[in-house]
Each structure stands twice: as structure tokens, then as C-alpha cells.
Design a protein around this motif. Sequence first.
Motif, PDB file in Angstrom:
ATOM      1  N   TYR A 128       0.824  -1.205   0.000  1.00  0.00           N
ATOM      2  CA  TYR A 128       0.000   0.000   0.000  1.00  0.00           C
ATOM      3  C   TYR A 128       0.862   1.261   0.000  1.00  0.00           C
ATOM      4  O   TYR A 128       0.602   2.210  -0.742  1.00  0.00           O
ATOM      5  CB  TYR A 128      -0.917   0.007   1.214  1.00  0.00           C
ATOM      6  CG  TYR A 128      -1.675   1.309   1.380  1.00  0.00           C
ATOM      7  CD1 TYR A 128      -2.755   1.601   0.560  1.00  0.00           C
ATOM      8  CD2 TYR A 128      -1.286   2.258   2.329  1.00  0.00           C
ATOM      9  CE1 TYR A 128      -3.438   2.799   0.672  1.00  0.00           C
ATOM     10  CE2 TYR A 128      -1.970   3.459   2.465  1.00  0.00           C
ATOM     11  CZ  TYR A 128      -3.040   3.726   1.635  1.00  0.00           C
ATOM     12  OH  TYR A 128      -3.707   4.917   1.755  1.00  0.00           O
TER      13      TYR A 128
ATOM     14  N   ASN B 163      -9.010   9.464  -2.547  1.00  0.00           N
ATOM     15  CA  ASN B 163      -7.588   9.314  -2.273  1.00  0.00           C
ATOM     16  C   ASN B 163      -7.199   7.841  -2.434  1.00  0.00           C
ATOM     17  O   ASN B 163      -8.040   6.989  -2.734  1.00  0.00           O
ATOM     18  CB  ASN B 163      -7.239   9.807  -0.857  1.00  0.00           C
ATOM     19  CG  ASN B 163      -8.213   9.267   0.189  1.00  0.00           C
ATOM     20  OD1 ASN B 163      -8.571   8.085   0.160  1.00  0.00           O
ATOM     21  ND2 ASN B 163      -8.644  10.121   1.109  1.00  0.00           N
ATOM     22  N   LYS B 164      -5.932   7.557  -2.214  1.00  0.00           N
ATOM     23  CA  LYS B 164      -5.430   6.192  -2.357  1.00  0.00           C
ATOM     24  C   LYS B 164      -6.069   5.253  -1.331  1.00  0.00           C
ATOM     25  O   LYS B 164      -6.324   4.086  -1.616  1.00  0.00           O
ATOM     26  CB  LYS B 164      -3.900   6.177  -2.218  1.00  0.00           C
ATOM     27  CG  LYS B 164      -3.274   4.824  -2.499  1.00  0.00           C
ATOM     28  CD  LYS B 164      -1.756   4.914  -2.653  1.00  0.00           C
ATOM     29  CE  LYS B 164      -1.068   5.117  -1.323  1.00  0.00           C
ATOM     30  NZ  LYS B 164       0.402   4.940  -1.423  1.00  0.00           N
ATOM     31  N   GLU B 165      -6.329   5.786  -0.149  1.00  0.00           N
ATOM     32  CA  GLU B 165      -6.936   4.970   0.910  1.00  0.00           C
ATOM     33  C   GLU B 165      -8.317   4.464   0.502  1.00  0.00           C
ATOM     34  O   GLU B 165      -8.639   3.285   0.695  1.00  0.00           O
ATOM     35  CB  GLU B 165      -7.040   5.792   2.189  1.00  0.00           C
ATOM     36  CG  GLU B 165      -7.632   5.039   3.373  1.00  0.00           C
ATOM     37  CD  GLU B 165      -7.713   5.912   4.610  1.00  0.00           C
ATOM     38  OE1 GLU B 165      -8.776   5.928   5.265  1.00  0.00           O
ATOM     39  OE2 GLU B 165      -6.701   6.586   4.923  1.00  0.00           O
ATOM     40  N   GLU B 166      -9.123   5.337  -0.073  1.00  0.00           N
ATOM     41  CA  GLU B 166     -10.456   4.915  -0.502  1.00  0.00           C
ATOM     42  C   GLU B 166     -10.362   3.871  -1.603  1.00  0.00           C
ATOM     43  O   GLU B 166     -11.126   2.885  -1.610  1.00  0.00           O
ATOM     44  CB  GLU B 166     -11.266   6.110  -0.992  1.00  0.00           C
ATOM     45  CG  GLU B 166     -12.701   5.739  -1.377  1.00  0.00           C
ATOM     46  CD  GLU B 166     -13.517   6.932  -1.843  1.00  0.00           C
ATOM     47  OE1 GLU B 166     -14.442   7.320  -1.112  1.00  0.00           O
ATOM     48  OE2 GLU B 166     -13.206   7.467  -2.930  1.00  0.00           O
TER      49      GLU B 166
ATOM     50  N   TYR C 256      -8.011   1.718  -1.993  1.00  0.00           N
ATOM     51  CA  TYR C 256      -7.574   0.470  -1.374  1.00  0.00           C
ATOM     52  C   TYR C 256      -8.736  -0.235  -0.675  1.00  0.00           C
ATOM     53  O   TYR C 256      -8.863  -1.462  -0.744  1.00  0.00           O
ATOM     54  CB  TYR C 256      -6.450   0.746  -0.375  1.00  0.00           C
ATOM     55  CG  TYR C 256      -5.611  -0.466  -0.033  1.00  0.00           C
ATOM     56  CD1 TYR C 256      -4.679  -0.963  -0.931  1.00  0.00           C
ATOM     57  CD2 TYR C 256      -5.753  -1.116   1.192  1.00  0.00           C
ATOM     58  CE1 TYR C 256      -3.903  -2.065  -0.622  1.00  0.00           C
ATOM     59  CE2 TYR C 256      -4.981  -2.224   1.507  1.00  0.00           C
ATOM     60  CZ  TYR C 256      -4.057  -2.687   0.595  1.00  0.00           C
ATOM     61  OH  TYR C 256      -3.297  -3.792   0.888  1.00  0.00           O
ATOM     62  N   PHE C 257      -9.599   0.540  -0.022  1.00  0.00           N
ATOM     63  CA  PHE C 257     -10.762  -0.050   0.640  1.00  0.00           C
ATOM     64  C   PHE C 257     -11.711  -0.702  -0.384  1.00  0.00           C
ATOM     65  O   PHE C 257     -12.303  -1.744  -0.117  1.00  0.00           O
ATOM     66  CB  PHE C 257     -11.518   0.995   1.457  1.00  0.00           C
ATOM     67  CG  PHE C 257     -10.991   1.163   2.858  1.00  0.00           C
ATOM     68  CD1 PHE C 257     -10.982   0.091   3.744  1.00  0.00           C
ATOM     69  CD2 PHE C 257     -10.509   2.386   3.298  1.00  0.00           C
ATOM     70  CE1 PHE C 257     -10.504   0.229   5.031  1.00  0.00           C
ATOM     71  CE2 PHE C 257     -10.023   2.534   4.581  1.00  0.00           C
ATOM     72  CZ  PHE C 257     -10.012   1.452   5.447  1.00  0.00           C
TER      73      PHE C 257
ATOM     74  N   LEU D 141      -4.751   0.023  10.137  1.00  0.00           N
ATOM     75  CA  LEU D 141      -5.842   0.913   9.743  1.00  0.00           C
ATOM     76  C   LEU D 141      -6.882   0.155   8.925  1.00  0.00           C
ATOM     77  O   LEU D 141      -8.085   0.257   9.174  1.00  0.00           O
ATOM     78  CB  LEU D 141      -5.296   2.087   8.926  1.00  0.00           C
ATOM     79  CG  LEU D 141      -6.349   2.953   8.196  1.00  0.00           C
ATOM     80  CD1 LEU D 141      -7.232   3.664   9.215  1.00  0.00           C
ATOM     81  CD2 LEU D 141      -5.675   3.967   7.277  1.00  0.00           C
ATOM     82  N   PHE D 142      -6.417  -0.620   7.980  1.00  0.00           N
ATOM     83  CA  PHE D 142      -7.327  -1.343   7.089  1.00  0.00           C
ATOM     84  C   PHE D 142      -7.894  -2.593   7.753  1.00  0.00           C
ATOM     85  O   PHE D 142      -9.072  -2.896   7.605  1.00  0.00           O
ATOM     86  CB  PHE D 142      -6.601  -1.717   5.791  1.00  0.00           C
ATOM     87  CG  PHE D 142      -6.092  -0.522   5.037  1.00  0.00           C
ATOM     88  CD1 PHE D 142      -6.956   0.266   4.296  1.00  0.00           C
ATOM     89  CD2 PHE D 142      -4.755  -0.168   5.093  1.00  0.00           C
ATOM     90  CE1 PHE D 142      -6.497   1.376   3.600  1.00  0.00           C
ATOM     91  CE2 PHE D 142      -4.281   0.940   4.402  1.00  0.00           C
ATOM     92  CZ  PHE D 142      -5.154   1.714   3.660  1.00  0.00           C
TER      93      PHE D 142
END
Length: 213
Positions: free
Chosen positions: A28, A53-56, A58-59, A119-120
Motif C-alpha cells: 500500500y 484518495n489512495k486509501e479509498e 484500497y478499501f 488501519l485497514f
Amino acid sequence: MNAFAKLPQKKQVHILDAATESFAEKGYFGASIKEICQRADISNGALYKYFRNKEELYFVILKKCQDILVQQLYERHTQLNHSFKTTVRMYLEQIETLHKKYPNYIRIYANLGSNNMELFSQKMHDDFMKSGSYVISMVSEAKQRNEIPQHIDDNVLAFLLDNYFILFLYSLVSDYHEKRFRSFLRIKENEALTSKKKINFILDAIEIFMHQR
């Protein structure tokens, strides 16, 4: 996500597959938006139009991992249409099939257990823990059919079985876990270790519980 959902299905799959490939290869934190966009053949602006963003992003990929496992593993291979032992074998074989079909998604799922992914893993905990309920159901049904002794605790055996499933999956994506199998199977590095050997080893392990009368 509305803009992404409006894209043709083929385009959605292409973008997610490209991003998944980057995350699987570099993790990630190592995967960059620039690289993901290059692989997906889209601009940075387009990606941020689809995801905040990158986090969204990835989710969304983790959610797809879960959907793959639920639809093609848990729901199909935890009901005892065969004997308990045969069902366990088929479950393990399906894990290998999914790894061949979706190698990058399976690697990302396995990496969720890494220390830097809290976090994930915390946010996806409830979704991914659903696998346990399917395994418990499998064990309970086997007890009702008298394939497992009644004094064996459903949760204990399901916990053990689920860990075998996870270890087998990890061995497909991790050299470390592959070597753990080699250690217990006493197979040298220059000898072939097939999935069939690992599956048979797991089946031998659960056989102990099936004959405790």
C-alpha cells in the motif's frame, strides 16, 4: 464513488485490477498514484474523480477481495454436500483455484495481517471475520451428521480449521509460510512441495479430531 460506479463494468475491472497489481507488488505504501494511473491508462485527475484518495481506492479493492471470497469460497464450499473431510479438501482446493485466478487480490488479502496494515484490518475486521461463521457452520453440520464427536467444541475445531485455511492461503503467497510447511512435512528445499501434499497434511491433522470417541 458515484462517478466510478457509472463507468462501464469492463473499465471498472481494468482500473481495479491495475491498482491491485501495483498494491500487490509494492504494498500500500510503496504503490504510487502515478504508477497506478499509468497501469490503468487513466490520468491522475480521472482517478481522483473516481476516488477521493489512495486509501479509498484500497478499501474498494479490499471490498472486492471480500466479495470474491464470500461468493466463490464461503458460500459455495462450506455446506456439506459431501463428507466433512471431502468438503474441507474442496475448500482448500478452491483457495488454490482463487489464488490462480485472482493472485493479486489474494496477496492483498493475505497482506492485511501485516503490522503496518492496522488501519485497514481494523476497519475491515467485521467483514473479513465473517469467514469464521461459515467455518463454524461447517463444523456444526458435521457434528449433526455424526462425522465429528459430540464432545468436540464447535468453536474450538472451527478456530483450528480456519487457521489451517489461512496458513494454506499464506503459503501460496509467502515463502516464509511455504517453508513452515516444509519444516513440519520434513521436505527439503530441493524437493517439490505441492499443494496436494499440504492439503493431505491438513486433512491428516483434522482426522485426529474426527476419531476422538
